[in-house]
Scaffold this active site. Structure first.
Site, PDB file in Angstrom:
ATOM      1  N   ASP A 195      -6.904   8.414  10.007  1.00 29.52           N
ATOM      2  CA  ASP A 195      -5.558   8.103  10.480  1.00 29.52           C
ATOM      3  C   ASP A 195      -5.251   8.667  11.860  1.00 29.52           C
ATOM      4  O   ASP A 195      -5.600   9.799  12.189  1.00 29.52           O
ATOM      5  CB  ASP A 195      -4.531   8.618   9.473  1.00 29.52           C
ATOM      6  N   GLU A 248       0.856  -1.185   0.000  1.00 29.82           N
ATOM      7  CA  GLU A 248       0.000   0.000   0.000  1.00 29.82           C
ATOM      8  C   GLU A 248       0.890   1.231   0.000  1.00 29.82           C
ATOM      9  O   GLU A 248       1.771   1.360   0.845  1.00 29.82           O
ATOM     10  CB  GLU A 248      -0.804   0.037   1.306  1.00 29.82           C
TER      11      GLU A 248
END
Ligand SMILES: Cc1ncc(COP(=O)(O)O)c(C=O)c1O
Lengths: 406, 262
Positions: B62, B51
Site C-alpha cells: 500500500d 472490498e
C-alpha cells in the site's frame, strides 16, 4: 563428529525447495515480486557454484574489505571475567562492520543479473553505508531508506551515505525505525523490480535472502574456525560462540562456522526486541519466523538503545535453530549493554558498536556459567557511530535517556 | 450469521448480463466513526461487491493514502473482530471481500479467521502477501469454510504463471494494474489494460483490475477490456483530504454512471 540425517538440519545447511529452515522461512511477498525472487534464487545458486564469482567475491573482500579479520585474545578482559574471551574482529573491516561481506556479494550478484540500481533499508546506518560503499565501488545507483527516528540517532551515517553518492530517503510511517525502512524499501522494489535489486541487510526477508545473506557472511565463521584451531588447544573449538541478533546476519555468519561442532551458540537479543525470546511465530517482510506482535497479528515496535537491533522480527533460520535447540537466545537490557560497552573500551582499548556490546553484556551476566571456558564473541562492528549517543546518555541528556528502556 | 450472495456467481451473472463490475474499497475503521455507513452507501451507489480492508501495521503493497487510513484506524483501536462485527450488521445484499495481510489470518489461525469471515457474511479474502506457493494451507481452509480466496495476477508474471494464478483464484481474478503499490496515478498505466488482455485470454472467471485506477475515465478505459475495476486510494484520499463519507459515496456513484454509460 559425523553428520547423520536426523540432525543434519542443525548444521546450517541449505533451506528446502520452498526456502524453509524447518518450519520457518518461505516467500511471503506480493505477487509482483515472486518472479524477481525466483530469478534471484536461480542467479545466486549459479553464482555461488561458479568459482569465478567466488574468486571475485573473496578477492574484493580481501583487497577492498580488509579480510581476513583477526581474532583478538582479550587478556585483561579474560582476567576480569574469569573466562577466556576471543573477539572476531569484524569491526576492523572496511566501513566498520560485518555488513560489507553481504553487500559486496549482493552488488556483484546484481551486476551479474544486469541490475544497476540498489535499494536498501538501514537501521543504525551501517548496512546503508556498506551498500552505498559497494554501489560507489561498482558504479551503481543507490537509494537507502531509513526511519526518521534513526536518521536523528545516526546523523553521521546519513552524511556518510550521502558522501558516498547514495540518496537517503526518510521512512515516515509506523515506528519510523528499521521495520518501516524495510517496508519502504519493499514498496520501492515492487515498483522498480525490473531494474532494481533489493540489497537486504540481514538474514531475513523472502527466500533466497536468509540463505544468501548467511552464505555471504559464512566467511566470518569459516575464518574464525581456522583461527580458533590455531589458538585453542585440544579440539580447537571454543566452548561458546556469541553474537548479537537483530535480523541475525552476523550471528548466522559466525554460527555457520561452528554449527557442526560442540560449541554452544548464543544469540544476544535486546530485551525490548527479543523476537526469539518471545517465540511467537508470525509472517512479515517475506518470511515466517518469530515476530513481536499483538494478539491480532499487528507487528509491535521493538525498543533498543542500538538502532541496529531495533527490529521486531528475526531471521527464520534463527527461529529454527532456537526451535530445535541448536542455539540459545538470551536477552540483555539497555543498561547492561552500556556497561559492557564501557568495559570493553577500558579493558581492551576497543570501543564496540552498541550491537555487539549486547553479546558482551550477556557474557558479563553469565559469568558463572562461563567460568573457566573459552568464549568467542563476534565483534560485529566498531563503536564510532555510537560514541555521541553514549556520551549524551552518560551525560544524562533527557532526549538520549529516552532512547533507553529499563 | 449473515448470508450474502456468493461472490463468483454474483459477479459472473452480472458480467454475463453486460454490466461492468465496480468494486470500491473501504478501510475498516476509517473514518473512525462513520466507516460502516460507507458499505451501505457504496452498495446503494451501484457497487457490485465491496472490498473491506482490515488494517495491518506493515502494509507493503500500500501507498501513502491507504497506509494513512490504516494507521488512523489502528491507532483508534480497529481490530479484526470489531471490524467484522460491524460488517456483519451492514444491510447490503452484495458480496463483501476482506482485504488484509497474511499475518492477520495466520495469527488468528486459518480456521478461526475463515469462520469469522463467514459469520460476518464476508465471502471472499484477498491476502496480497500470500502468493500461490504459500497459499495452499489457507486456501484449503477457506474453500472448506466457503470463503473465496481471490488471487492477484501481476504484470511481472509470465503466461504460465498467470494461468496457474487464475486457476487457483476464486470469486474473480484480481489483475494488478501497475508494477507498483496502491495509490492514485495521473495517467493510467499501460500495464492495466495489458494485464486485463492477458487474463481475459486465459480465464472465464471475472477479471477485475485494481491499483492505480483513480478516475471514472480511467475506470472506463480499463473496463473496456476487463470485466471490472477496483477503486481504492481515490476514494480514501477524498476523505483524508477533508471530504465526507457522502462525498466518497457520491464519487462511487460517478464511477458507476461512467461505467454504465460506456
Ligand atoms: C555492528 C552491527 N552489528 C549487528 C547489527 C545487527 O544486524 P544483524 O543482526 O543482521 O547482524 C548491526 C545492524 O545495523 C550492526 O551495525
Amino acid at each position: 563428529m559425523t553428520i547423520t540425517a536426523d540432525h543434519a538440519d542443525s548444521f546450517m545447511g541449505d533451506p528446502d525447495d520452498t526456502g524453509r529452515f524447518g518450519q520457518f522461512g518461505g516467500r511471503y511477498v506480493p505477487e509482483t515480486l515472486v518472479p524477481a525472487c525466483a530469478e534471484l534464487e536461480v542467479a545466486f545458486k549459479q553464482a555461488w557454484a561458479d568459482p569465478q564469482f567466488k574468486d571475485e567475491f573473496h578477492n574484493l573482500l580481501t583487497t577492498y574489505g580488509g579480510r581476513p579479520s583477526p581474532v583478538t585474545e582479550c587478556f585483561r578482559l579474560s582476567e576480569e571475567l574469569g573466562f577466556r574471551v576471543l573477539l572476531k574482529r569484524e569491526d576492523l573491516n572496511h566501513t566498520g562492520s560485518h555488513k560489507i561481506n553481504n553487500v559486496i556479494g549482493q552488488a556483484l550478484l546484481a551486476k551479474r543479473m544486469g541490475k544497476n540500481r540498489l535499494v536498501a533499508e538501514t537501521g543504525a546506518g551501517q548496512h546503508g553505508v556498506a551498500t552505498a560503499t559497494a554501489a560507489a565501488l561498482m558504479g551503481m545507483e543507490c537509494i537507502v531508506f531509513m526511519g526518521e527516528v534513526d536518521i536523528k540517532r545516526q546523523a553521521l551515517n546519513v552524511f556518510r551515505m550521502q558522501l558516498l553518492g547514495a540518496e537517503v530517503r526518510t521512512a515516515m510511517s509506523g515506528s519510523r525505525t528499521l521495520k518501516d525502512a524495510v517496508n519502504e524499501a519493499m514498496r520501492d522494489w515492487v515498483a522498480t523490480v525490473n531494474t532494481t535489486h533489493y540489497c537486504l541487510g540481514s538474514v531475513m526477508g523472502p527466500h533466497p535472502y536468509p540463505w544468501m545473506v548467511r552464505e555471504f557472511h559464512r566467511v566470518i565463521g569459516d575464518e574464525a574456525r581456522s583461527q580458533c584451531a590455531e589458538m585453542i588447544s585440544g579440539d580447537g573449538v571454543p566452548d561458546y560462540v556469541v553474537a548479537c541478533v537483530g535480523g541475525g546476519s552476523n550471528a548466522a555468519g559466525i554460527f555457520s562456522g561452528f554449527a557442526d561442532t560442540r560449541a554452544k551458540l548464543i544469540g544476544a537479543e535486546p530485551a525490548g526486541g527479543a523476537a526469539v525470546g518471545r517465540a511467537v511465530p508470525g509472517v512479515v517482510h517475506g518470511s515466517k519466523s518469530y515476530l513481536m506482535q499483538d494478539e491480532f497479528g499487528q507487528v509491535q515496535e521493538a525498543h533498543s538503545v542500538s538502532a541496529g537491533l531495533d527490529y521486531p522480527g528475526v531471521g527464520p533460520e534463527h527461529a529454527h535453530l532456537a526451535y530445535i535447540g541448536r542455539a540459545r537466545y538470551e536477552s540483555v537490557t539497555d543498561s547492561e549493554v552500556l556497561d559492557a560497552f564501557q568495559l570493553l573500551a577500558r579493558t581492551e582499548g576497543i570501543i564496540p558498536a552498541l550491537e555487539p556490546a549486547h553479546g558482551l553484556a550477556w557474557m558479563v551476566k553469565a559469568k558463572s556459567e562461563l567460568a573457566g571456558t573459552t568464549v568467542l564473541l563476534n565483534m560485529s562492528g566498531r563503536g564510532d557511530k555510537d560514541v555521541a549517543q553514549v556520551q549524551a546518555i552518560l551525560d544524562g541528556d533527557p532526549e538520549a535517556l529516552a532512547t533507553m528502556r529499563p | 450469521m449473515t448470508v450474502r450472495p456468493d461472490l463468483e456467481s454474483h459477479l459472473t451473472e452480472r458480467r454475463d448480463a453486460g454490466r461492468k463490475l465496480l468494486l470500491p474499497y473501504v478501510t475498516g475503521g476509517y473514518p473512525v466513526k462513520d466507516w460502516p455507513r460507507l458499505i451501505e452507501g457504496f452498495a446503494a451507489a451501484g457497487a457490485d461487491a465491496i472490498e473491506i480492508g482490515i488494517p495491518f501495521s506493515d502494509p507493503v503493497m500500500d501507498g501513502p493514502t491507504i497506509q494513512e487510513a490504516s494507521s488512523i484506524a489502528l491507532s483508534n483501536g480497529a481490530n479484526p473482530p470489531a471490524i467484522l462485527d460491524r460488517v456483519a450488521q451492514a444491510d447490503v445484499d452484495i458480496p463483501l471481500i476482506a482485504m488484509t495481510y497474511y499475518n492477520v489470518a495466520f495469527r488468528m489461525g486459518h480456521k478461526r479467521f475463515a469462520d469469522a469471515l463467514v459469520t460476518a457474511g464476508v465471502g471472499g479474502a484477498i491476502l496480497p502477501d500470500l502468493p500461490l506457493e504459500e497459499a495452499a494451507d489457507w486456501a484449503e481452509e477457506a474453500d472448506r469454510a466457503g470463503v473465496a480466496t481471490v488471487m492477484l495476477a501481476a504484470p511481472t508474471g509470465d503466461d504460465a504463471r498467470l494461468a496457474r494464478v487464475a486457476e487457483r483464484s476464486r470469486g474473480f481474478v484480481y489483475g494488478v494494474g501497475v508494477v507498483g503499490i496502491t495509490g492514485e496515478r495521473a495517467e493510467l498505466s499501460a500495464s492495466a489494460t495489458e494485464i486485463a488482455t492477458r487474463l481475459k485470454a486465459i480465464t472465464s472467471k471475472p477479471v477485475v483490475v485494481g491499483l492505480g485506477i483513480s478516475t471514472p475515465a480511467q475506470a472506463v478505459e480499463v473496463a473496456q477490456i476487463a470485466d471490472g475495476v477496483v477503486v481504492a486510494s481515490a476514494i480514501i484520499r477524498r476523505m483524508l483530504a477533508g471530504g465526507s463519507t457522502d462525498d466518497a459515496i457520491e464519487f462511487v456513484g460517478e464511477l458507476r454512471k461512467a461505467l454504465d454509460a460506456s
